[in-house]
Design a protein around this motif. Sequence first.
Motif, mmCIF file in Angstrom:
data_model
loop_
_atom_site.group_PDB
_atom_site.id
_atom_site.type_symbol
_atom_site.label_atom_id
_atom_site.label_comp_id
_atom_site.label_asym_id
_atom_site.label_seq_id
_atom_site.Cartn_x
_atom_site.Cartn_y
_atom_site.Cartn_z
ATOM 1 N N GLN A 274 4.059 -0.499 8.983
ATOM 2 C CA GLN A 274 2.682 -1.001 9.039
ATOM 3 C C GLN A 274 2.599 -2.084 10.102
ATOM 4 N N LEU B 216 -0.069 3.674 -3.635
ATOM 5 C CA LEU B 216 -0.709 2.868 -2.594
ATOM 6 C C LEU B 216 -0.212 1.424 -2.642
ATOM 7 N N LEU B 217 -0.113 0.876 -3.840
ATOM 8 C CA LEU B 217 0.402 -0.486 -3.970
ATOM 9 C C LEU B 217 1.874 -0.557 -3.579
ATOM 10 N N HIS C 195 2.114 -0.432 0.175
ATOM 11 C CA HIS C 195 1.675 -1.699 0.765
ATOM 12 C C HIS C 195 2.760 -2.764 0.646
ATOM 13 N N ALA D 213 -0.946 3.211 5.022
ATOM 14 C CA ALA D 213 -1.376 4.255 4.095
ATOM 15 C C ALA D 213 -2.842 4.564 4.316
ATOM 16 N N SER E 224 -8.716 4.438 5.685
ATOM 17 C CA SER E 224 -7.554 3.598 5.943
ATOM 18 C C SER E 224 -7.993 2.149 5.960
ATOM 19 N N PRO F 3 -4.846 -2.980 0.229
ATOM 20 C CA PRO F 3 -4.957 -1.859 -0.715
ATOM 21 C C PRO F 3 -6.220 -1.894 -1.557
ATOM 22 N N GLU F 4 -6.884 -3.050 -1.647
ATOM 23 C CA GLU F 4 -8.061 -3.134 -2.507
ATOM 24 C C GLU F 4 -9.159 -2.166 -2.075
ATOM 25 N N LEU G 181 -8.781 0.776 -0.719
ATOM 26 C CA LEU G 181 -8.415 2.124 -1.158
ATOM 27 C C LEU G 181 -8.491 2.247 -2.678
ATOM 28 N N LEU G 182 -8.145 1.184 -3.382
ATOM 29 C CA LEU G 182 -8.270 1.210 -4.840
ATOM 30 C C LEU G 182 -9.730 1.333 -5.265
#
Length: 374
Positions: free
Chosen positions: A199, A274-275, A278, A284, A295, A299-300, A302-303
Amino acid sequence: MPRLAAAWSRRPRLTRNGLYVLTLTVMASQVAYVTGNNIFWFLFSSGLAILLANAFLGWRGLRRLSIRRILPQTAFAREPFAGSYEVTNNGRLPAFFVIFEDTPVPPRAADGEQRPVFAFAASIPPRQTAIVPFSTRLTVRGWNRFTRVRVSSDFPFGFFRVAREIALADEILVYPRVGRVLQPLPVERAGDGAQVLTQLRPQPGEDDFAGLHEWRPGDNPKAIHWPSWGRMPGKLLAREYERSRVPRACLFLDTQSGSDRRFEQIVSFAAANLLDLHRSGVAAALWAGTGDLVSASVPEALLAELAEVKRSEEACVDLPAAVEEARGHGDLPVVIGDGTWRRNREAPWTEGVVVVDVSTADFRGRYQVRQGGA
């Protein structure tokens, strides 16, 4: 702040102890009327005075309360979170033994009973504001809405319970339930098979400026374009930068499922990975059944997409094309579904794709859900 005085909805109700006292008071009145005994007249008048005083003092204590509910913006399903009520007593008398009851409205039917939220304040001084904390957990992902607060008190004797309801709208976004990933995704298979996904996190200014776009959850706060805020109040824009593209782990959700329970396993597994990605520093992206890959650097965002994804009875016709597009960019496609491998094992697009099927026996070796309360 909403005032409780504008929301009277229930009359004082007798408690069990109050019913006993009322029965004895009525019996004392009958005996006093028949015999004329002053002792029974005294018992009758004392019991009646106590009941009336209980009802009046309870009503008087709640009449001048103002309430504001304080909730976090997000929470995880079946994980406890803290909230509070900000209660202001605008009266000249203190309020004692105040009980707050709140019931959330989930976006759909819950697997189990939605437990109400309870909070208790021993006393609220006059002309002051008190913070009444509570802790609860929500079982259904998505936007859970709180619409009304029920406030009650049986002060001082416990013979009458005065209850009032006030309309107070708030909402909280509940992320999917998250468990423990037992078998991490094979991220080293991205690209040419030897490249490890990493990343890149360039800060604003490290890349070439490309333009502005409307601010979205997950954008870097340092990229906010404040001059445009002054010209267009109410519309927040963020700078967009061109950067060298890096391979990503792309999670594709096959939303076709015949069971709500298995579909929740799909969403939960995607959220946990996902978490996990990260924390490992891996880029991701998420595809939630329709549209384009989403993208974000945090991650929040995507969550939040996972919190609102819905199960479908029909096949995801766009899934093969989306997987092929991601593979063409050198990304690692990971398809998560219920019966996906059984339905598409002969399909050309599954070649070289990581397919996680929650209906297979080996799924338990990949993922374990936390044993939290309902």
